[in-house]
Design an enzyme around this catalytic site. Structure first.
Site, PDB file in Angstrom:
ATOM      1  N   HIS A 274       3.993  -0.113  11.544  1.00 20.64           N
ATOM      2  CA  HIS A 274       3.084  -0.633  10.524  1.00 20.64           C
ATOM      3  C   HIS A 274       1.925   0.325  10.240  1.00 20.64           C
ATOM      4  CE1 HIS A 274       4.846  -4.608   9.920  1.00 20.64           C
ATOM      5  NE2 HIS A 274       5.133  -4.603  11.220  1.00 20.64           N
ATOM      6  N   ASP A 278       0.722   1.419   6.596  1.00 20.88           N
ATOM      7  CA  ASP A 278      -0.666   1.369   6.123  1.00 20.88           C
ATOM      8  C   ASP A 278      -1.082   2.694   5.504  1.00 20.88           C
ATOM      9  OD1 ASP A 278      -0.765  -1.206   7.041  1.00 20.88           O
ATOM     10  OD2 ASP A 278      -1.946  -0.742   8.832  1.00 20.88           O
ATOM     11  N   GLU A 304       3.211  -4.890  -0.521  1.00 16.66           N
ATOM     12  CA  GLU A 304       3.388  -3.554  -1.096  1.00 16.66           C
ATOM     13  C   GLU A 304       3.313  -3.598  -2.614  1.00 16.66           C
ATOM     14  OE1 GLU A 304       7.614  -5.185  -0.514  1.00 16.66           O
ATOM     15  OE2 GLU A 304       5.653  -5.355   0.411  1.00 16.66           O
TER      16      GLU A 304
END
Length: 397
Positions: A274, A278, A304
């Site tokens: 993750h 990011d 997203e």
């Protein structure tokens, strides 16, 4: 030395007392918002003014020469600190070299006309003309060319009026013979006008300064609430509110919307973590921000999913902008994640239609975005191309 106060002194002490209250108020706001150092300057300004005023009212020291010099020192510091606070709040530079020169000139002038060639009128001219000039210059320098809030405009005019009042007030001394004795000077029309103007104009100015500081704080809290913590784009709630105003403003028409969705984003999170996802989100948002104009809107409305609103932009121009952003992302290499990682994005572009709501516009853009996904991803579909593509109703990842 006697500290017994007469009735006049007690009434006059209201002015420095109120100044202390304002100084404490600015300090309290700074404690909550510590990065705004201009609040410290404003707090110190009102505290310095209270000290100078109290020294004159209480005759501390009683001898007029040192009293004039000490009170002038406090007053000069107060005006310069106020100038610094006002300018720094507006993001304008405060040149302490110029401030030091003005401070020195005032103190030298007061010393000269107190100890060398005693002249009360000259001291009044030095103080009032210098302070008035500093405040007027500060007001003019702090004025913004762009549209400002109502409280900012009110602050500008009040600061300007406060500065001009120093010149107007000094006119009361024209052709007058004023006493050097502190107690007698406190009974003159000039001194009474000074106290009245400071009590009225000064209090209003202080209230406006405090109001703008509090409004600044409230705006920052609202901005934090409206921003996506990761990308700093608007969140969905803020987009719905600001976007509705944006499309409803005729001055921004034509308005176009571009809906984006990063392709295969779930696989990026699954393969690289993750934190990598990011990084990709932030990189894409930065591309968008540097491509669109400052008065356009960019929002992250899902994991997203991003949306931009472009004012005074037709469909063909919006398509070009959408493609520019898409191509820019394909050229980004995330070396700290994987040099082989190629991130792409799909987009749908629509133009605002008279009478439709923002959610309806977003739904149309979403359908074109799904059409872009259906067409193989990593492409932009606008309304003119929509009829050539069979856009499915179900979302494509």
């Amino acid at each position: 030395m006697s500290f017994a106060l007469n009735a006049t002194q007690i009434v006059q002490l209201v002015v420095p007392g109120v100044a202390v209250v304002f100084a404490f108020s600015f300090l309290c706001v700074w404690i909550y918002e510590r990065q705004r150092f201009f609040l410290i300057a404003l707090s110190a300004s009102f505290l310095a003014f209270a000290s100078g005023s109290a020294s004159q009212i209480l005759h501390l020291p009683d001898a007029w020469r040192p009293n004039a010099l000490i009170s002038a020192t406090f007053y000069a510091a107060s005006i310069l600190l106020m100038s610094e606070g006002v300018l720094r709040r507006r993001g304008k530079p405060f040149h302490w070299s110029t401030g030091a020169f003005i401070f020195t000139a005032v103190i030298v002038g007061i010393y000269y006309f107190s100890y060398v060639a005693p002249d009360l009128l000259a001291r009044i001219y030095v103080l009032n003309y210098c302070f008035g000039a500093v405040l007027v210059a500060t007001a003019l320098q702090s004025r913004s060319k762009v549209r400002t809030r109502l409280d900012d405009r009110a602050l500008f005019w009040m600061l300007l009026a406060f500065g001009v009042s120093f010149f107007v007030r000094t006119a009361l001394t024209t052709g007058k013979s004023l006493p050097h004795v502190t107690a007698q000077f406190a009974q003159t029309a000039f001194w009474l006008a000074l106290q009245l103007s400071l009590a009225l104009l000064g209090a209003v100015l202080a209230l406006l300064l405090l109001t703008t500081a509090i409004v600044d704080l409230i705006e920052r809290l609202i901005e934090e609430r409206d921003r996506d913590f990761l990308t700093q784009a608007l969140n969905r709630r803020a987009f719905e509110r600001r976007g509705a105003r944006f499309v409803g403003d005729p001055k921004r028409h034509p308005v176009t919307m571009v809906a984006y969705d990063l392709d295969h984003f779930k696989s990026i999170n699954d393969s690289f973590g993750h934190a990598a996802g990011d990084t990709v989100l932030c990189a894409f948002c930065q591309i968008v921000v540097t491509t669109i104009r400052a008065n356009d809107i960019v929002a992250r409305i899902g994991g997203e999913e991003f949306v931009i609103l472009l004012g005074n932009t037709g469909l063909s121009d919006a398509h070009v902008i959408a493609e520019r952003i898409r191509l820019a992302l394909t050229n980004v290499r995330f070396e700290k994640i994987a040099e082989s990682l190629h991130v792409t994005v799909s987009a749908g572009v629509v133009q605002f239609q008279e009478g439709e709501s923002l959610p309806v516009m977003l739904a149309r853009a979403d359908r074109l975005l799904y059409a872009a996904k259906r067409s193989g991803r990593n492409c932009t579909v606008s309304e003119r191309l929509a009829e050539e593509i069979d856009a499915p109703e179900d979302r494509i990842a």
